[in-house]
Design a protein around this motif. Structure first.
Motif, PDB file in Angstrom:
ATOM      1  N   LEU A  88     -18.087 -16.207  -4.480  1.00 45.50           N
ATOM      2  CA  LEU A  88     -17.530 -14.795  -3.509  1.00 45.50           C
ATOM      3  C   LEU A  88     -15.202 -14.824  -3.927  1.00 45.50           C
ATOM      4  CD1 LEU A  88     -19.406 -14.980  -0.696  1.00 45.50           C
ATOM      5  CD2 LEU A  88     -20.216 -14.192  -2.661  1.00 45.50           C
ATOM      6  N   ALA A  89     -15.074 -15.702  -4.279  1.00 45.53           N
ATOM      7  CA  ALA A  89     -13.516 -15.432  -4.127  1.00 45.53           C
ATOM      8  C   ALA A  89     -13.174 -17.145  -4.998  1.00 45.53           C
ATOM      9  CB  ALA A  89     -12.954 -16.063  -2.769  1.00 45.53           C
ATOM     10  N   ASN A  90     -11.653 -16.539  -5.421  1.00 41.51           N
ATOM     11  CA  ASN A  90     -10.958 -17.513  -5.910  1.00 41.51           C
ATOM     12  C   ASN A  90      -9.687 -18.025  -5.943  1.00 41.51           C
ATOM     13  OD1 ASN A  90     -12.776 -18.121  -8.069  1.00 41.51           O
ATOM     14  ND2 ASN A  90     -11.910 -16.499  -9.834  1.00 41.51           N
ATOM     15  N   TRP A 150     -10.085 -11.805  -4.292  1.00 45.22           N
ATOM     16  CA  TRP A 150     -12.017 -11.778  -4.762  1.00 45.22           C
ATOM     17  C   TRP A 150     -11.972 -10.266  -5.137  1.00 45.22           C
ATOM     18  CZ3 TRP A 150      -8.991 -11.651  -0.451  1.00 45.22           C
ATOM     19  CH2 TRP A 150      -8.679 -11.502   0.327  1.00 45.22           C
ATOM     20  N   ILE A 205     -14.178 -13.181   3.615  1.00 43.69           N
ATOM     21  CA  ILE A 205     -12.408 -13.612   2.409  1.00 43.69           C
ATOM     22  C   ILE A 205     -11.111 -14.203   3.360  1.00 43.69           C
ATOM     23  CG2 ILE A 205     -11.490 -14.160   0.603  1.00 43.69           C
ATOM     24  CD1 ILE A 205     -15.010 -13.984   0.372  1.00 43.69           C
TER      25      ILE A 205
END
Length: 220
Positions: free
Chosen positions: A90-92, A181, A190
């Protein structure tokens, strides 16, 4: 290439540690090789609950390998990604630091325009800018939308990011945490995860010649 006019790299190392919540996977690579990424991803995926996955285990593994290689391309201090229980990334998150020998550390106002620069994207709309007092030091936080260039330069896709520029006491470097994201529906989730992670971040300067280490507790 370094020229005679370029400042020398700053000889300053530090330890960066997070108390990550479940779902964050520490993808920091020491050697940056695909073999290392595959070994790390295999270890993580083997610990996942197969009953909770909504996609093939092999697909999660492949995604994690590619993500680890991509995130470590610029040799960050730390790289991580947030995965849902279903196995979807979902996110870095990446951590980088900046500083040159003999050059004074910039302040928050000087750093803000730098944080809004992206090599393959353009900030769209008005960024949200706030000042923070974190355990790791004073910080400035920027959240905004991005138009990201697609591969081969054709078209754009939207993404959202938060950047935190942290100014640890007793250090000449400043540290930047970037979380990015793509799914707008996940912005609230997030944002909470990113803010929570950064609040737990600890920066510890090391003696000259020391080795920077990654987060503790970065696996789901």
């Amino acid at each position: 290439m370094t020229t005679l006019d370029d400042p020398a790299p700053l000889d300053e190392t530090f330890e960066c540690a997070f108390e990550f919540q479940p779902g964050w996977i520490d993808l920091t690579l020491r050697e940056g090789t695909r073999a290392e990424a595959k070994a790390l991803a295999t270890e993580v995926v083997n610990r996942l609950n197969p009953l909770g996955l909504e996609i093939e285990k092999s697909a999660v593994l492949d995604d994690m390998v590619e993500r680890a290689v991509d995130l470590n391309d610029d040799v960050p201090t730390l790289a991580a990604a947030y995965y849902s229980e279903a196995g979807e990334a979902l996110a870095n998150l990446t951590v980088d630091s900046y500083g040159d020998e003999g050059v004074s550390r910039p302040g928050p106002e000087e750093v803000i325009p730098l944080l809004l620069q992206w090599g393959n994207a353009q900030v769209t709309g008005d960024p949200q800018i706030t000042r923070l007092e974190l355990a790791a030091g004073p910080a400035v936080r920027i959240q905004a939308m991005l138009k990201v260039k697609r591969m081969l330069g054709f078209g754009r896709k939207l993404a959202e990011f938060i950047k935190y520029a942290v100014f640890p006491p007793g250090m000449e470097r400043f540290v930047v945490v970037t979380v990015i994201w793509e799914k707008a529906a996940l912005t609230e989730q997030i944002t909470e995860l990113a803010d929570e992670a950064v609040r737990t971040m600890r920066i510890t300067p090391l003696p000259t010649g020391g080795t920077s280490t990654s987060a503790d507790g970065g696996t789901a």
